[in-house]
Design a protein around this motif. Structure first.
Motif, PDB file in Angstrom:
ATOM      1  N   VAL A 249       0.847  -1.188   0.000  1.00  0.00           N
ATOM      2  CA  VAL A 249       0.000   0.000   0.000  1.00  0.00           C
ATOM      3  C   VAL A 249       0.887   1.244   0.000  1.00  0.00           C
ATOM      4  O   VAL A 249       1.795   1.383   0.819  1.00  0.00           O
ATOM      5  CB  VAL A 249      -0.938   0.007   1.216  1.00  0.00           C
ATOM      6  N   THR A 250       0.614   2.129  -0.941  1.00  0.00           N
ATOM      7  CA  THR A 250       1.376   3.378  -1.058  1.00  0.00           C
ATOM      8  C   THR A 250       0.576   4.586  -0.618  1.00  0.00           C
ATOM      9  O   THR A 250       1.149   5.599  -0.205  1.00  0.00           O
ATOM     10  CB  THR A 250       1.817   3.596  -2.511  1.00  0.00           C
ATOM     11  N   ASP A 251      -0.735   4.505  -0.711  1.00  0.00           N
ATOM     12  CA  ASP A 251      -1.603   5.636  -0.397  1.00  0.00           C
ATOM     13  C   ASP A 251      -2.864   5.137   0.294  1.00  0.00           C
ATOM     14  O   ASP A 251      -3.406   4.079  -0.073  1.00  0.00           O
ATOM     15  CB  ASP A 251      -2.020   6.388  -1.668  1.00  0.00           C
ATOM     16  N   THR A 252      -3.319   5.899   1.261  1.00  0.00           N
ATOM     17  CA  THR A 252      -4.612   5.638   1.893  1.00  0.00           C
ATOM     18  C   THR A 252      -5.506   6.834   1.628  1.00  0.00           C
ATOM     19  O   THR A 252      -5.151   7.971   1.961  1.00  0.00           O
ATOM     20  CB  THR A 252      -4.458   5.414   3.405  1.00  0.00           C
ATOM     21  N   VAL A 253      -6.642   6.593   1.017  1.00  0.00           N
ATOM     22  CA  VAL A 253      -7.600   7.661   0.725  1.00  0.00           C
ATOM     23  C   VAL A 253      -8.562   7.761   1.904  1.00  0.00           C
ATOM     24  O   VAL A 253      -9.326   6.829   2.180  1.00  0.00           O
ATOM     25  CB  VAL A 253      -8.363   7.379  -0.580  1.00  0.00           C
ATOM     26  N   THR A 254      -8.509   8.873   2.603  1.00  0.00           N
ATOM     27  CA  THR A 254      -9.376   9.116   3.754  1.00  0.00           C
ATOM     28  C   THR A 254     -10.481  10.080   3.351  1.00  0.00           C
ATOM     29  O   THR A 254     -10.228  11.093   2.696  1.00  0.00           O
ATOM     30  CB  THR A 254      -8.570   9.700   4.926  1.00  0.00           C
ATOM     31  N   VAL A 255     -11.700   9.757   3.731  1.00  0.00           N
ATOM     32  CA  VAL A 255     -12.844  10.599   3.369  1.00  0.00           C
ATOM     33  C   VAL A 255     -12.700  11.970   4.020  1.00  0.00           C
ATOM     34  O   VAL A 255     -12.526  12.088   5.233  1.00  0.00           O
ATOM     35  CB  VAL A 255     -14.160   9.938   3.810  1.00  0.00           C
ATOM     36  N   GLY A 256     -12.771  13.016   3.191  1.00  0.00           N
ATOM     37  CA  GLY A 256     -12.588  14.370   3.699  1.00  0.00           C
ATOM     38  C   GLY A 256     -13.833  15.228   3.688  1.00  0.00           C
ATOM     39  O   GLY A 256     -13.796  16.381   4.115  1.00  0.00           O
ATOM     40  N   SER A 257     -14.944  14.685   3.171  1.00  0.00           N
ATOM     41  CA  SER A 257     -16.171  15.480   3.074  1.00  0.00           C
ATOM     42  C   SER A 257     -17.370  14.589   3.384  1.00  0.00           C
ATOM     43  O   SER A 257     -17.237  13.393   3.630  1.00  0.00           O
ATOM     44  CB  SER A 257     -16.306  16.073   1.666  1.00  0.00           C
ATOM     45  N   ASP A 258     -18.538  15.192   3.342  1.00  0.00           N
ATOM     46  CA  ASP A 258     -19.772  14.428   3.533  1.00  0.00           C
ATOM     47  C   ASP A 258     -20.372  13.990   2.201  1.00  0.00           C
ATOM     48  O   ASP A 258     -21.518  13.530   2.149  1.00  0.00           O
ATOM     49  CB  ASP A 258     -20.790  15.278   4.301  1.00  0.00           C
ATOM     50  N   ALA A 259     -19.589  14.140   1.134  1.00  0.00           N
ATOM     51  CA  ALA A 259     -20.099  13.792  -0.202  1.00  0.00           C
ATOM     52  C   ALA A 259     -19.035  13.031  -0.972  1.00  0.00           C
ATOM     53  O   ALA A 259     -18.536  13.487  -1.999  1.00  0.00           O
ATOM     54  CB  ALA A 259     -20.514  15.047  -0.952  1.00  0.00           C
ATOM     55  N   PHE A 260     -18.670  11.865  -0.457  1.00  0.00           N
ATOM     56  CA  PHE A 260     -17.681  11.007  -1.116  1.00  0.00           C
ATOM     57  C   PHE A 260     -18.424   9.930  -1.888  1.00  0.00           C
ATOM     58  O   PHE A 260     -19.270   9.211  -1.332  1.00  0.00           O
ATOM     59  CB  PHE A 260     -16.745  10.368  -0.093  1.00  0.00           C
ATOM     60  N   THR A 261     -18.101   9.783  -3.161  1.00  0.00           N
ATOM     61  CA  THR A 261     -18.711   8.732  -3.983  1.00  0.00           C
ATOM     62  C   THR A 261     -17.659   8.112  -4.891  1.00  0.00           C
ATOM     63  O   THR A 261     -16.780   8.801  -5.411  1.00  0.00           O
ATOM     64  CB  THR A 261     -19.848   9.278  -4.867  1.00  0.00           C
ATOM     65  N   PHE A 262     -17.729   6.793  -5.068  1.00  0.00           N
ATOM     66  CA  PHE A 262     -16.854   6.108  -6.015  1.00  0.00           C
ATOM     67  C   PHE A 262     -17.412   6.250  -7.428  1.00  0.00           C
ATOM     68  O   PHE A 262     -18.627   6.342  -7.626  1.00  0.00           O
ATOM     69  CB  PHE A 262     -16.723   4.628  -5.653  1.00  0.00           C
ATOM     70  N   SER A 263     -16.515   6.223  -8.393  1.00  0.00           N
ATOM     71  CA  SER A 263     -16.913   6.354  -9.794  1.00  0.00           C
ATOM     72  C   SER A 263     -17.563   5.084 -10.321  1.00  0.00           C
ATOM     73  O   SER A 263     -18.371   5.137 -11.261  1.00  0.00           O
ATOM     74  CB  SER A 263     -15.688   6.682 -10.666  1.00  0.00           C
ATOM     75  N   SER A 300     -14.536   0.972   0.815  1.00  0.00           N
ATOM     76  CA  SER A 300     -15.494   0.892   1.911  1.00  0.00           C
ATOM     77  C   SER A 300     -16.889   1.335   1.492  1.00  0.00           C
ATOM     78  O   SER A 300     -17.057   2.193   0.624  1.00  0.00           O
ATOM     79  CB  SER A 300     -15.013   1.763   3.078  1.00  0.00           C
ATOM     80  N   ARG A 301     -17.875   0.766   2.156  1.00  0.00           N
ATOM     81  CA  ARG A 301     -19.241   1.258   2.037  1.00  0.00           C
ATOM     82  C   ARG A 301     -19.541   2.293   3.113  1.00  0.00           C
ATOM     83  O   ARG A 301     -20.553   2.993   3.034  1.00  0.00           O
ATOM     84  CB  ARG A 301     -20.238   0.100   2.167  1.00  0.00           C
ATOM     85  N   ARG A 302     -18.690   2.366   4.146  1.00  0.00           N
ATOM     86  CA  ARG A 302     -18.900   3.332   5.230  1.00  0.00           C
ATOM     87  C   ARG A 302     -18.105   4.598   4.894  1.00  0.00           C
ATOM     88  O   ARG A 302     -16.980   4.785   5.369  1.00  0.00           O
ATOM     89  CB  ARG A 302     -18.439   2.741   6.570  1.00  0.00           C
ATOM     90  N   LEU A 303     -18.711   5.468   4.129  1.00  0.00           N
ATOM     91  CA  LEU A 303     -17.988   6.617   3.584  1.00  0.00           C
ATOM     92  C   LEU A 303     -18.287   7.876   4.393  1.00  0.00           C
ATOM     93  O   LEU A 303     -18.873   8.841   3.909  1.00  0.00           O
ATOM     94  CB  LEU A 303     -18.355   6.804   2.109  1.00  0.00           C
ATOM     95  N   SER A 304     -17.866   7.844   5.658  1.00  0.00           N
ATOM     96  CA  SER A 304     -18.060   9.000   6.525  1.00  0.00           C
ATOM     97  C   SER A 304     -16.732   9.723   6.726  1.00  0.00           C
ATOM     98  O   SER A 304     -15.651   9.122   6.655  1.00  0.00           O
ATOM     99  CB  SER A 304     -18.654   8.583   7.868  1.00  0.00           C
ATOM    100  N   GLY A 306     -13.362  11.233   7.748  1.00  0.00           N
ATOM    101  CA  GLY A 306     -12.302  10.749   8.632  1.00  0.00           C
ATOM    102  C   GLY A 306     -12.048   9.260   8.543  1.00  0.00           C
ATOM    103  O   GLY A 306     -11.063   8.767   9.114  1.00  0.00           O
ATOM    104  N   GLN A 307     -12.894   8.525   7.829  1.00  0.00           N
ATOM    105  CA  GLN A 307     -12.721   7.084   7.692  1.00  0.00           C
ATOM    106  C   GLN A 307     -11.988   6.753   6.386  1.00  0.00           C
ATOM    107  O   GLN A 307     -12.000   7.529   5.438  1.00  0.00           O
ATOM    108  CB  GLN A 307     -14.081   6.383   7.710  1.00  0.00           C
ATOM    109  N   THR A 308     -11.355   5.585   6.361  1.00  0.00           N
ATOM    110  CA  THR A 308     -10.668   5.149   5.151  1.00  0.00           C
ATOM    111  C   THR A 308     -11.681   4.781   4.075  1.00  0.00           C
ATOM    112  O   THR A 308     -12.578   3.963   4.309  1.00  0.00           O
ATOM    113  CB  THR A 308      -9.768   3.946   5.456  1.00  0.00           C
ATOM    114  N   ALA A 309     -11.529   5.391   2.894  1.00  0.00           N
ATOM    115  CA  ALA A 309     -12.398   5.054   1.765  1.00  0.00           C
ATOM    116  C   ALA A 309     -11.843   3.871   0.985  1.00  0.00           C
ATOM    117  O   ALA A 309     -12.571   2.956   0.608  1.00  0.00           O
ATOM    118  CB  ALA A 309     -12.554   6.255   0.840  1.00  0.00           C
ATOM    119  N   VAL A 310     -10.533   3.897   0.734  1.00  0.00           N
ATOM    120  CA  VAL A 310      -9.882   2.825  -0.017  1.00  0.00           C
ATOM    121  C   VAL A 310      -8.381   2.986   0.153  1.00  0.00           C
ATOM    122  O   VAL A 310      -7.894   4.095   0.421  1.00  0.00           O
ATOM    123  CB  VAL A 310     -10.273   2.884  -1.519  1.00  0.00           C
TER     124      VAL A 310
END
Length: 317
Positions: A249-263, A300-304, A306-310
């Motif tokens: 793992v080189t990068d951890t994407v952390t959710v930074g907003s209340d509107a995170f969506t995967f493509s 993740s499905r828990r996209l809040s 401060g949490q890890t998105a992927v």
């Protein structure tokens, strides 16, 4: 009520018979062999909705798996959350107050904070800190191929390769939202000698996740010298397993907003061929792959916030 997305195919074992154990800690049992050896610990139910670990520990007890050398400890961790498991709303039993696999730093464990998970973590802490080898059994939201997470130490990687299953090994440093058990204390100390691995055995409630947890546990006990090949042979598939592939793992994407969506509806372990590919939007900001052949790990499905998105990784020899 939490909407059920996935079918519940696993049966949650009754762990009440294991309540009293023999360690002075409820739902923790330990057996010491006549021959000396390391303290090997297998932990289940860090999250109350992840049934496969309880399935594996129940299997070991029912089939009389005992250590040939050293000490074997089996622990059912977040039993308070597990007690609330309801197939009609299975995700709701992940924890009581907070994610128990984000509290394993001295700053949190030694703080005045209080929660059901922290009280249990503080109770189990001396036991976990006494282990030479620890396997933490988990499962995942998506039907992703099983993974073995080995942390950042070379000794963790070596043990994961020696276990040889699951076929994917992931070397990573955890989450911004808190420290995991496998990153606690001497497990993650570069100069330490204890090793902790985290197995993600498949989708939480799929039928095959239980057998994956059992096989992973038996192979872990073999690799640590706790049991002999003859002890595990009746329950392991014949033939050789392919050599595992390691993803760093080189990068951890952390959710930074209340509107995170995967493509796309990513499930995990997708390989994105081109650098710069947009894989998500975080409050309108595009999230792009940083290099060619980027592997998406446990979206993740828990996209809040401060949490890890992927996590993003690349294959390593």
């Amino acid at each position: 009520m939490v909407r059920v997305i996935d079918p519940i195919e696993l049966v949650a074992p009754d762990i009440e018979p294991y309540r009293h154990g023999n360690t002075g800690i409820e739902h923790v049992g330990s057996i010491t062999a006549d021959e000396p050896g390391p303290h090997v610990l297998v932990n289940a139910l860090m999250h109350g909705n992840e049934l496969c670990g309880a399935v594996a520990l129940d299997f070991l007890v029912r089939h009389g798996i005992r250590p040939r050398r050293g000490r074997l400890t089996l622990s059912f961790c977040n039993v308070a959350a597990y007690a609330t498991f309801d197939p009609r709303s299975p995700a709701a039993s992940r924890y009581v107050d907070e994610d128990m696999n984000r509290v394993w730093s001295p700053a949190v464990l030694d703080s005045p904070r209080d929660s059901a998970e922290l009280r249990r973590a503080r109770q189990l802490r001396p036991l976990f800190e006494s282990a030479d080898f620890l396997l933490d059994l988990h499962s995942m939201q998506n039907p992703t191929a099983p993974l073995m997470l080995c942390g950042r130490t070379s000794r963790g990687e070596r043990l994961a390769r020696a276990v040889g299953f699951p076929a994917w090994i992931v070397a990573d440093g955890g989450h911004a939202s808190g420290r995991r058990l496998i990153d606690h204390g001497r497990f993650a100390d570069p100069d330490g000698d204890a090793i902790a691995l985290l197995a993600e055995c498949g989708q939480h409630w799929r039928r095959d996740t239980g057998p994956v947890a059992v096989e992973t546990t038996l192979r872990f006990l073999l690799a640590t010298g706790c049991i002999d090949a003859a002890d595990a042979a009746p329950w392991l598939p014949g033939g050789e397993r392919p050599d595992p592939c390691l993803v760093e793992v080189t990068d951890t994407v952390t959710v930074g907003s209340d509107a995170f969506t995967f493509s796309e509806p990513y499930l995990g372990m997708e390989i994105i061929p081109a650098a710069g590919t947009v894989i998500a939007s975080d409050g309108g900001r595009p999230v792009r792959t940083p290099y060619d052949d980027c592997i998406l790990i446990m979206p993740s499905r828990r996209l809040s916030r401060g949490q890890t998105a992927v996590r993003l990784g690349r294959l390593r020899p």
